[in-house]
Enzyme design. Structure first.
Site, PDB file in Angstrom:
ATOM      1  N   ASP A  70      40.368  37.063  32.643  1.00 19.39           N
ATOM      2  CA  ASP A  70      40.842  36.710  32.151  1.00 19.39           C
ATOM      3  C   ASP A  70      39.892  34.964  31.817  1.00 19.39           C
ATOM      4  O   ASP A  70      39.829  34.517  32.693  1.00 19.39           O
ATOM      5  CB  ASP A  70      42.683  36.281  32.986  1.00 19.39           C
ATOM      6  CG  ASP A  70      41.973  35.273  34.193  1.00 19.39           C
ATOM      7  OD1 ASP A  70      42.139  34.443  34.324  1.00 19.39           O
ATOM      8  OD2 ASP A  70      42.440  36.527  35.574  1.00 19.39           O
ATOM      9  N   GLU A 161      53.260  31.216  39.401  1.00 11.77           N
ATOM     10  CA  GLU A 161      52.119  30.014  40.150  1.00 11.77           C
ATOM     11  C   GLU A 161      52.848  28.950  40.344  1.00 11.77           C
ATOM     12  O   GLU A 161      53.961  28.183  40.020  1.00 11.77           O
ATOM     13  CB  GLU A 161      51.103  30.368  40.112  1.00 11.77           C
ATOM     14  CG  GLU A 161      50.548  29.633  38.851  1.00 11.77           C
ATOM     15  CD  GLU A 161      48.752  29.363  38.645  1.00 11.77           C
ATOM     16  OE1 GLU A 161      48.445  28.816  39.259  1.00 11.77           O
ATOM     17  OE2 GLU A 161      48.889  30.489  38.143  1.00 11.77           O
TER      18      GLU A 161
END
Length: 270
Positions: A70, A161
């Site tokens: 990613d 997150e």
């Protein structure tokens, strides 16, 4: 000398004060900060809060695990032919954050990965502190986060997150945060036909959602920088993708699909 009526003087002062309040209006809400948003990427805060405790101590054959990665604007323009030659089969790319940031590298990264044959998808860095989940899902879709059933596009991912701007859980209690995620997920599904992938770590999920099992139908992209994938958040029996390292042979973070290439195609098609 003619003396002024003190009541008139008081009225004039009072009028001036009220007029001043009318001109000023209510206090303006603070503008959400996106300072450093280009450096907020999937796992940036997880590595900061949870550490990096190793890389997988097992090796997988190509037919067992599929290597991917990613990237975000943090990596700049990516050399996609080199990434493909290094073994990448899929990639998630940061598109947006909140409702005020679009990655300046998104077009090069998204189109470039597709051009060399990688299965790619976009992800959204969640900001529950700035707007509701439905609004952010719409912003994400409008700026590259959509999905198509071409077999080369992964469902959009929601990056949940630690908050890089303040309170770990974005100032929300578990119930409110679960409702926010549900709103994003429902809106994304209604607009695209797919449930979004959820990116998170088990530790953050436990702390901020109360370890809700409500999203077991969403694909799980789990972050854990250790020798084993470890405990999963409640509701999931297995992860779809494991982000196991923040650096390696591919640009950006390193990921394994939890299965063979056929599973990657299944994840893309839905």
């Amino acid at each position: 000398m003619k003396r002024r009526n003190p009541l008139l003087r008081f009225g004039a002062v009072l009028f001036a004060g009220v007029a001043g309040l009318a001109l000023c209006g209510p206090p303006a809400e603070a503008t959400p900060s996106y300072a450093g948003a280009d450096d907020n990427f999937a796992g940036s805060q997880i590595a900061k809060h949870e550490g990096v405790d190793g890389t997988p101590n097992v090796q997988y054959a190509a037919e067992d695990q599929v290597l991917g990665h990613d990237v975000s604007g943090h990596q700049g323009a990516v050399d996609w032919p080199s990434a493909a030659n290094a073994g990448a089969k899929f990639v998630y790319i940061k598109a947006t954050e909140g409702t005020g940031f679009v990655s300046p590298q998104f077009t090069q990264q998204y189109n470039g990965s597709y051009a060399v044959g990688l299965v790619r998808g976009a992800y959204h860095f969640a900001r529950p502190d700035v707007s509701d989940g439905a609004t952010q899902a719409g912003y994400f879709i409008a700026h590259g986060g959509g999905w198509s059933g071409d077999g080369k596009t992964l469902p959009g991912a929601l990056d949940m997150e630690y908050n890089p701007y303040g309170d770990t859980c974005y100032g929300k209690d578990p119930g409110s945060l679960v409702a926010w995620i549900q709103s994003f997920s429902d809106t994304y599904r209604a607009r695209t036909g797919r449930l979004p992938t959820i990116y998170t770590s088990t530790s953050w999920w436990k702390k901020c959602t109360g370890n809700t099992p409500a999203f077991g139908a969403n694909p799980l992209w789990l972050a854990r920088y250790n020798t084993q994938v470890g405990e999963l958040p409640a509701g999931w029996r297995s992860q779809s993708i494991w982000q196991f390292a923040d650096q390696g042979v591919l640009p950006g973070d390193q990921n394994w699909l939890n299965g063979p290439l056929a599973l990657l195609r299944n994840l893309a098609i839905g």
